[in-house]
Design an enzyme around this catalytic site. Structure first.
Site, PDB file in Angstrom:
ATOM      1  N   HIS A  72       0.850  -1.203   0.000  1.00  0.00           N
ATOM      2  CA  HIS A  72       0.000   0.000   0.000  1.00  0.00           C
ATOM      3  C   HIS A  72       0.881   1.247   0.000  1.00  0.00           C
ATOM      4  O   HIS A  72       1.831   1.341   0.772  1.00  0.00           O
ATOM      5  CB  HIS A  72      -0.897   0.024   1.248  1.00  0.00           C
ATOM      6  N   TYR A 200      -8.957   5.161   8.176  1.00  0.00           N
ATOM      7  CA  TYR A 200      -9.095   5.438   9.613  1.00  0.00           C
ATOM      8  C   TYR A 200     -10.120   6.561   9.737  1.00  0.00           C
ATOM      9  O   TYR A 200      -9.920   7.645   9.204  1.00  0.00           O
ATOM     10  CB  TYR A 200      -7.768   5.905  10.206  1.00  0.00           C
ATOM     11  N   PRO A 292      -3.741  -0.653  18.883  1.00  0.00           N
ATOM     12  CA  PRO A 292      -3.531  -1.078  17.486  1.00  0.00           C
ATOM     13  C   PRO A 292      -3.702   0.044  16.455  1.00  0.00           C
ATOM     14  O   PRO A 292      -3.442  -0.146  15.283  1.00  0.00           O
ATOM     15  CB  PRO A 292      -4.580  -2.177  17.295  1.00  0.00           C
ATOM     16  N   LYS A 296       1.391  -0.939  15.190  1.00  0.00           N
ATOM     17  CA  LYS A 296       2.793  -1.036  15.627  1.00  0.00           C
ATOM     18  C   LYS A 296       3.116  -2.300  16.418  1.00  0.00           C
ATOM     19  O   LYS A 296       4.286  -2.651  16.570  1.00  0.00           O
ATOM     20  CB  LYS A 296       3.133   0.180  16.496  1.00  0.00           C
ATOM     21  N   TYR A 384       4.293   5.863  10.315  1.00  0.00           N
ATOM     22  CA  TYR A 384       3.398   4.735  10.016  1.00  0.00           C
ATOM     23  C   TYR A 384       4.148   3.626   9.252  1.00  0.00           C
ATOM     24  O   TYR A 384       3.985   2.442   9.535  1.00  0.00           O
ATOM     25  CB  TYR A 384       2.203   5.211   9.183  1.00  0.00           C
TER      26      TYR A 384
HETATM   27  P1  FAS Z   1       2.099 -13.045  21.140  1.00  0.00           P
HETATM   28  O1  FAS Z   1       1.186 -12.732  22.290  1.00  0.00           O
HETATM   29  O2  FAS Z   1       1.574 -12.998  19.756  1.00  0.00           O
HETATM   30  O3  FAS Z   1       2.724 -14.505  21.323  1.00  0.00           O
HETATM   31  C1  FAS Z   1       3.124 -14.936  22.610  1.00  0.00           C
HETATM   32  C2  FAS Z   1       3.061 -16.466  22.603  1.00  0.00           C
HETATM   33  O4  FAS Z   1       3.556 -16.929  23.870  1.00  0.00           O
HETATM   34  C3  FAS Z   1       1.630 -16.980  22.486  1.00  0.00           C
HETATM   35  O5  FAS Z   1       1.551 -17.924  21.446  1.00  0.00           O
HETATM   36  C4  FAS Z   1       1.322 -17.591  23.849  1.00  0.00           C
HETATM   37  O6  FAS Z   1       0.498 -18.735  23.750  1.00  0.00           O
HETATM   38  C5  FAS Z   1       2.710 -17.964  24.342  1.00  0.00           C
HETATM   39  N1  FAS Z   1       2.810 -18.003  25.803  1.00  0.00           N
HETATM   40  C6  FAS Z   1       2.240 -17.155  26.701  1.00  0.00           C
HETATM   41  N2  FAS Z   1       2.581 -17.518  27.946  1.00  0.00           N
HETATM   42  C7  FAS Z   1       3.385 -18.624  27.837  1.00  0.00           C
HETATM   43  C8  FAS Z   1       4.054 -19.453  28.774  1.00  0.00           C
HETATM   44  N3  FAS Z   1       3.957 -19.236  30.088  1.00  0.00           N
HETATM   45  N4  FAS Z   1       4.784 -20.491  28.308  1.00  0.00           N
HETATM   46  C9  FAS Z   1       4.892 -20.711  26.971  1.00  0.00           C
HETATM   47  N5  FAS Z   1       4.283 -19.967  26.021  1.00  0.00           N
HETATM   48  C10 FAS Z   1       3.535 -18.925  26.471  1.00  0.00           C
HETATM   49  N6  FAS Z   1      -1.007  -5.497  16.564  1.00  0.00           N
HETATM   50  C11 FAS Z   1      -1.131  -4.755  15.439  1.00  0.00           C
HETATM   51  O7  FAS Z   1      -0.117  -4.256  14.937  1.00  0.00           O
HETATM   52  N7  FAS Z   1      -2.379  -4.558  14.865  1.00  0.00           N
HETATM   53  C12 FAS Z   1      -3.512  -5.124  15.386  1.00  0.00           C
HETATM   54  O8  FAS Z   1      -4.594  -4.936  14.861  1.00  0.00           O
HETATM   55  C13 FAS Z   1      -3.426  -5.922  16.539  1.00  0.00           C
HETATM   56  N8  FAS Z   1      -4.536  -6.512  17.075  1.00  0.00           N
HETATM   57  C14 FAS Z   1      -4.405  -7.259  18.230  1.00  0.00           C
HETATM   58  C15 FAS Z   1      -5.528  -7.884  18.818  1.00  0.00           C
HETATM   59  C16 FAS Z   1      -5.396  -8.645  20.004  1.00  0.00           C
HETATM   60  C17 FAS Z   1      -6.612  -9.287  20.628  1.00  0.00           C
HETATM   61  C18 FAS Z   1      -4.131  -8.784  20.614  1.00  0.00           C
HETATM   62  C19 FAS Z   1      -3.977  -9.563  21.908  1.00  0.00           C
HETATM   63  C20 FAS Z   1      -3.011  -8.180  20.022  1.00  0.00           C
HETATM   64  C21 FAS Z   1      -3.145  -7.420  18.835  1.00  0.00           C
HETATM   65  N9  FAS Z   1      -2.043  -6.816  18.222  1.00  0.00           N
HETATM   66  C22 FAS Z   1      -2.139  -6.068  17.107  1.00  0.00           C
HETATM   67  C23 FAS Z   1      -0.745  -6.951  18.772  1.00  0.00           C
HETATM   68  C24 FAS Z   1      -0.185  -8.282  18.349  1.00  0.00           C
HETATM   69  O9  FAS Z   1      -0.209  -8.374  16.957  1.00  0.00           O
HETATM   70  C25 FAS Z   1       1.172  -8.430  18.965  1.00  0.00           C
HETATM   71  O10 FAS Z   1       1.948  -7.260  18.796  1.00  0.00           O
HETATM   72  C26 FAS Z   1       1.915  -9.614  18.449  1.00  0.00           C
HETATM   73  O11 FAS Z   1       1.111 -10.740  18.619  1.00  0.00           O
HETATM   74  C27 FAS Z   1       3.222  -9.700  19.238  1.00  0.00           C
HETATM   75  O12 FAS Z   1       3.758 -10.948  19.026  1.00  0.00           O
HETATM   76  P2  FAS Z   1       4.495 -11.732  20.224  1.00  0.00           P
HETATM   77  O13 FAS Z   1       5.398 -10.793  20.926  1.00  0.00           O
HETATM   78  O14 FAS Z   1       5.013 -12.961  19.604  1.00  0.00           O
HETATM   79  O15 FAS Z   1       3.336 -12.058  21.288  1.00  0.00           O
HETATM   80  C1  PHB Z   2      -5.802  -4.839  10.771  1.00  0.00           C
HETATM   81  O1  PHB Z   2      -5.921  -4.983   9.536  1.00  0.00           O
HETATM   82  O2  PHB Z   2      -6.100  -5.723  11.602  1.00  0.00           O
HETATM   83  C2  PHB Z   2      -5.288  -3.516  11.300  1.00  0.00           C
HETATM   84  C3  PHB Z   2      -4.736  -2.615  10.409  1.00  0.00           C
HETATM   85  C4  PHB Z   2      -4.258  -1.407  10.893  1.00  0.00           C
HETATM   86  C5  PHB Z   2      -4.359  -1.122  12.241  1.00  0.00           C
HETATM   87  C6  PHB Z   2      -4.914  -2.042  13.137  1.00  0.00           C
HETATM   88  C7  PHB Z   2      -5.392  -3.245  12.655  1.00  0.00           C
HETATM   89  O3  PHB Z   2      -3.916   0.078  12.700  1.00  0.00           O
END
Ligand code: FAS
Ligand code: PHB
Length: 389
Positions: A72, A200, A292, A296, A384
């Site tokens: 994009h 947005y 989100p 980032k 961004y």
């Molecule tokens: P993660 O949380 O992805 O992975 C951590 C892993 O560790 C998991 O698989 C978990 O099962 C495991 N774990 C936890 N405790 C443990 C233990 N005691 N022993 C062993 N394993 C364990 N970011 C965006 O940029 N845009 C978004 O739209 C967005 N939406 C999100 C929505 C939700 C509901 C959440 C929770 C996060 C969102 N995020 C978003 C942020 C997300 O993308 C994170 O930044 C990303 O998953 C980070 O990756 P990890 O650091 O690997 O953490």
């Molecule tokens: C998404 O596509 O899930 C998304 C994209 C941009 C954002 C947050 C979520 O800032």
């Protein structure tokens, strides 16, 4: 059992770090609490910065992303029915890659399997030991059997609710947090995206975001009160509210359909300092959470991995430690810049309960400056698309 780097967590942080280290000849062991299916069932991020894209390619997991991802050139900002474009490519020469986190995680798992990396699923009761000594180790149970893993270093990639951050004594941790008084209700639908780039939208009814995963998979969000539950929102109610918050011409061409995923995510800003304690390094959501809005979260996980990977390779290949010694300080410098950007965009685009008229005018002025000032748009574009590593 022994490995050089024990990685706690098999999400994007843990898998990307494991893949890069193994390709550099450094052994790892990934311990993931959940099953692979469970990890791959989570719908999260959608936008990758240039740095994250390059790191995924360097890890040998970028082929499908390059085939199926969408580059994009910019995004749209809308306010109470009017919309303008922010041209990333034109103003800072960079783009973003739209490719879901779920797909990135699947590609990383496939790449780990292809090199025979060790990823243990359903690892329970993971505990970290002797982190300030020269011989740290990890204990966990697998199928009820106690296990011990000796290692040189531990990478805490286990997310916000993991045990790694909690393994650092409270007295050495300094935590910074801001909880926002609203959440995002998101749905995934097998419908064509309403626009070719993200929208947005700020509106008096609340924030909305129109995103996508591919040309037949759309991702939409609306700001909801923290008291709302997913079951409070039928698909029809969601689509009706989304249309009210998007510009009328956009709403008119919105293709609706049944949700294949629907969830509410709370919004918070969180950072823990430092990101290192002895032989433990925190990475990704284990150390920080961003709202989100700025896309980032996943991208900060990637830059943490970059810094930690560089430091560990230097340690093992050149016997020097300045890379790992400076990891926390280097990672936090970039994290705080992304924190500021995410907070700023969230503050500008959402409606805050109890906001004063003056605060509302400040929001309108921030948006007006972006619409009318190329320098303001360039600054947004640079943040961004991702500040340099
Ligand atoms: P993660 O949380 O992805 O992975 C951590 C892993 O560790 C998991 O698989 C978990 O099962 C495991 N774990 C936890 N405790 C443990 C233990 N005691 N022993 C062993 N394993 C364990 N970011 C965006 O940029 N845009 C978004 O739209 C967005 N939406 C999100 C929505 C939700 C509901 C959440 C929770 C996060 C969102 N995020 C978003 C942020 C997300 O993308 C994170 O930044 C990303 O998953 C980070 O990756 P990890 O650091 O690997 O953490
Ligand atoms: C998404 O596509 O899930 C998304 C994209 C941009 C954002 C947050 C979520 O800032």
């Amino acid at each position: 059992m022994r490995t050089q780097v024990a990685i706690i967590g098999g999400g994007p942080s843990g898998l990307l770090l494991s893949q890069l280290l193994n390709k550099a000849g450094i052994s790892t062991f990934v311990l993931e609490r959940k099953s692979r299916d469970y990890v791959l069932s989570r719908i999260r991020a959608g936008v990758l910065e240039t740095g994250a894209v390059e790191l995924i390619r360097a890890a040998g997991a970028g082929a499908r992303m390059d085939r199926e991802g969408q580059l994009h050139d910019g995004c749209y900002l809308a306010s109470n029915g009017r919309m303008f474009h922010v041209d990333f490519k034109g103003s800072c020469g960079k783009q973003v890659m739209v490719y879901g986190q779920t797909e990135v995680t699947k590609d990383l798992y496939d790449a780990q399997d292809a090199i025979g990396a060790t990823v243990i699923h359903d690892a329970e009761d993971v505990a970290l030991h002797d982190l300030t000594g020269d011989a740290p180790f990890v204990t966990y149970s697998l199928n009820g059997q106690p296990q011990r893993l000796d290692c040189d270093f531990v990478a805490g990639c286990d997310g916000f609710h993991g045990i790694s951050r909690q393994s650092m004594p409270a007295e050495v941790r300094r935590e910074f947090e801001k909880v926002y008084p609203f959440g995002w209700l998101g749905i995934l639908s097998r419908t064509p995206p309403v626009e070719h780039e993200l929208i947005y939208a700020a509106h008096d009814r609340g924030f909305a975001l129109a995103s996508m995963r591919n040309t037949m998979l759309s991702r939409y969000y609306i700001q909801v009160p923290l008291t709302d539950r997913v079951e409070d929102w039928s698909d029809d109610a969601f689509w009706t509210e989304l249309k009210l918050r998007l510009p009328a011409d956009v709403a008119a061409r919105l293709v609706t359909g049944p949700s294949i995923e629907k969830s509410i995510a709370p919004l918070r800003s969180f950072v823990t300092e430092p990101m290192r304690w002895g032989r433990l390094f925190l990475c990704g959501d284990a150390a920080h959470i961003v709202p989100p809005t700025g896309a980032k979260g996943l991208n900060l996980a990637a830059s943490d991995v970059h810094y930690l990977y560089e430091g560990l390779v230097q340690h093992y290949k050149q016997g020097q430690s300045d890379g790992i010694d400076s990891y926390s300080q280097r990672a936090l410098a970039r994290i705080w810049q992304a924190m500021r950007f995410s907070w700023s965009l969230t503050t500008m685009m959402h409606r805050f309960p109890g906001a004063s008229d003056y605060e509302r005018r400040m929001q309108d002025s921030e948006l007006a400056q972006l619409e009318n000032n190329a320098t303001a748009r360039r600054l947004m574009a640079e943040n961004y698309t991702g500040l340099p590593y």
